[in-house]
Design a protein around this motif. Structure first.
Motif, mmCIF file in Angstrom:
data_model
loop_
_atom_site.group_PDB
_atom_site.id
_atom_site.type_symbol
_atom_site.label_atom_id
_atom_site.label_comp_id
_atom_site.label_asym_id
_atom_site.label_seq_id
_atom_site.Cartn_x
_atom_site.Cartn_y
_atom_site.Cartn_z
ATOM 1 N N ARG A 74 0.848 -1.199 0.000
ATOM 2 C CA ARG A 74 0.000 0.000 0.000
ATOM 3 C C ARG A 74 0.879 1.243 0.000
ATOM 4 N N GLU A 75 0.526 2.169 -0.889
ATOM 5 C CA GLU A 75 1.190 3.471 -0.913
ATOM 6 C C GLU A 75 0.087 4.520 -0.931
ATOM 7 N N GLY A 76 -0.244 5.051 0.241
ATOM 8 C CA GLY A 76 -1.390 5.946 0.357
ATOM 9 C C GLY A 76 -2.659 5.154 0.109
ATOM 10 N N LYS A 77 -3.446 5.614 -0.840
ATOM 11 C CA LYS A 77 -4.678 4.900 -1.190
ATOM 12 C C LYS A 77 -4.451 3.836 -2.254
ATOM 13 N N LEU A 78 -3.276 3.825 -2.862
ATOM 14 C CA LEU A 78 -2.981 2.898 -3.952
ATOM 15 C C LEU A 78 -2.366 1.604 -3.447
ATOM 16 N N MET A 79 -2.727 0.505 -4.102
ATOM 17 C CA MET A 79 -2.038 -0.765 -3.906
ATOM 18 C C MET A 79 -1.109 -0.930 -5.107
ATOM 19 N N LEU A 80 0.172 -1.068 -4.826
ATOM 20 C CA LEU A 80 1.143 -1.247 -5.894
ATOM 21 C C LEU A 80 1.612 -2.692 -5.927
ATOM 22 N N TYR A 81 1.596 -3.265 -7.114
ATOM 23 C CA TYR A 81 1.995 -4.659 -7.306
ATOM 24 C C TYR A 81 3.387 -4.708 -7.906
ATOM 25 N N SER A 82 4.156 -5.692 -7.465
ATOM 26 C CA SER A 82 5.502 -5.882 -8.001
ATOM 27 C C SER A 82 5.808 -7.374 -8.035
ATOM 28 N N LEU A 83 6.870 -7.725 -8.759
ATOM 29 C CA LEU A 83 7.289 -9.124 -8.807
ATOM 30 C C LEU A 83 7.769 -9.539 -7.421
ATOM 31 N N ALA A 84 7.467 -10.761 -7.042
ATOM 32 C CA ALA A 84 7.817 -11.239 -5.708
ATOM 33 C C ALA A 84 9.323 -11.368 -5.520
ATOM 34 N N ASP A 85 10.030 -11.770 -6.573
ATOM 35 C CA ASP A 85 11.479 -11.917 -6.489
ATOM 36 C C ASP A 85 12.068 -11.996 -7.894
ATOM 37 N N ASN A 86 13.378 -12.147 -7.967
ATOM 38 C CA ASN A 86 14.072 -12.137 -9.255
ATOM 39 C C ASN A 86 13.913 -13.439 -10.041
ATOM 40 N N HIS A 87 13.415 -14.500 -9.399
ATOM 41 C CA HIS A 87 13.247 -15.777 -10.105
ATOM 42 C C HIS A 87 12.341 -15.634 -11.320
ATOM 43 N N ILE A 88 11.349 -14.764 -11.249
ATOM 44 C CA ILE A 88 10.405 -14.601 -12.350
ATOM 45 C C ILE A 88 11.138 -14.096 -13.584
ATOM 46 N N LYS A 89 12.033 -13.139 -13.401
ATOM 47 C CA LYS A 89 12.820 -12.643 -14.537
ATOM 48 C C LYS A 89 13.702 -13.742 -15.113
ATOM 49 N N ILE A 90 14.256 -14.579 -14.254
ATOM 50 C CA ILE A 90 15.109 -15.679 -14.709
ATOM 51 C C ILE A 90 14.289 -16.678 -15.529
ATOM 52 N N ILE A 91 13.083 -16.989 -15.069
ATOM 53 C CA ILE A 91 12.210 -17.915 -15.803
ATOM 54 C C ILE A 91 11.875 -17.321 -17.168
ATOM 55 N N PHE A 92 11.506 -16.033 -17.205
ATOM 56 C CA PHE A 92 11.210 -15.361 -18.485
ATOM 57 C C PHE A 92 12.426 -15.410 -19.402
#
Length: 101
Positions: A74-92
């Motif tokens: 949460r950043e103020g009223k916004l929910m910001l989504y991000s990759l959980a970790d660097n493994h996702i980039k490695i898989i891609f």
């Protein structure tokens, strides 16, 4: 490449790996994760960039979050989504290298 860690994978881990690849088997989820490579992003920004409804994006983000592939903060009223970790980039990266061979 020989990797001894792949010689005796348990049946349970093979099933978990299958479940992980099912998550990657959806184009919308792939597009969402690809968008998140640029850093934390709101549902609205993802929806706009993919020309989809916020509810459709939220549904897929929940699926990705349940699979521990994305996290939210949460950043103020916004929910910001991000990759959980660097493994996702490695898989891609590995997948892209494979299809471009």
């Amino acid at each position: 490449i020989m990797d001894d860690s792949l010689n005796n994978v348990s049946a349970e881990n093979l099933e978990l790996l299958s479940d992980l690849f099912k998550v990657f088997g959806d184009l919308t989820r792939i597009k969402i994760m690809n968008k998140l490579f640029n850093g934390p992003t709101s549902v609205g920004d993802i929806a706009e960039s993919l020309d989809m409804s916020q509810s459709a994006i939220s549904h897929q983000l929940k699926y990705l979050k349940d699979a521990s592939l994305v996290k939210c903060q949460r950043e103020g009223k916004l929910m910001l989504y991000s990759l959980a970790d660097n493994h996702i980039k490695i898989i891609f990266k590995t997948g892209i290298e494979h299809i471009n061979e």
